[in-house]
Write a protein that holds these residues in place. Structure first.
Motif: not given
Length: 179
Positions: A30-41, A135-144
């Motif tokens: 939940l943090l990584n998908y909805f709160v934390i900005e992609d790519g941040e440390t 990056q696209d694959l990572h996003g698709v996996i995250g959405s799935a």
């Protein structure tokens, strides 16, 4: 005769490791998908933590308590078929641990988290830095993962009503109670 420990209020199912793993992983996702900005440390470290949690859960699936072990719930084709046929005929099967469809979902969710960890790590390497397809694959996996996690939560609520057990509560207390 059941070897599952019973309490006055229900059946002991989820040990502390499984419960801490579950809610820690929920928090990471939940943090990584909805709160934390992609790519941040911090996004990367939370992703690594989620991957480590799943890796530990896989080990626990072989050495952990009875209902944590994959052998107790692994969704074989025969188990899946029997479960689906029972549901279609209106029979309510009682499973102390995961039912076969729940087990299949759990394994799919863990595979997606590991896929995110791998694709996320790959993006930090020289070989794959800036690769748009990755990056696209990572996003698709995250959405799935988010879609399946939502389905998992809805199914836990629905199956809890059908089975007359508090499945969400069991993941908090470790005890499945009939309601």
């Amino acid at each position: 005769m059941s070897t599952t420990p019973h309490t006055r209020d229900g059946v002991k199912v989820w040990d502390p490791f499984v419960r801490i793993f579950h809610w820690s992983l929920v928090s990471c996702v939940l943090l990584n998908y909805f709160v934390i900005e992609d790519g941040e440390t911090i996004h990367q470290w939370i992703g690594y933590a989620a991957s480590a949690l799943v890796s530990l859960r896989i080990v626990w699936g072989f050495i952990g308590t009875r209902h944590a072990r994959f052998a107790d719930f692994f969704p074989t084709p025969a188990r899946l078929r029997a479960h689906v046929l029972a549901m279609r005929s209106g029979q309510v099967e009682s499973h102390a641990g995961h039912n076969p469809l729940g087990a299949l979902m759990m394994l799919a969710l863990m595979a997606l988290v590991l896929g995110l960890g791998i694709t996320g790590f790959m993006q930090t390497t020289d070989a794959f830095w800036g690769e748009e397809w990755l990056q696209d694959l990572h996003g698709v996996i995250g959405s799935a993962l988010i879609a399946l996690a939502g389905l998992h939560a809805a199914a836990a609520i629905l199956m809890g009503r059908i089975e007359r057990t508090n499945l969400v509560g069991a993941m908090i207390t470790g005890v499945k109670r009939r309601g």
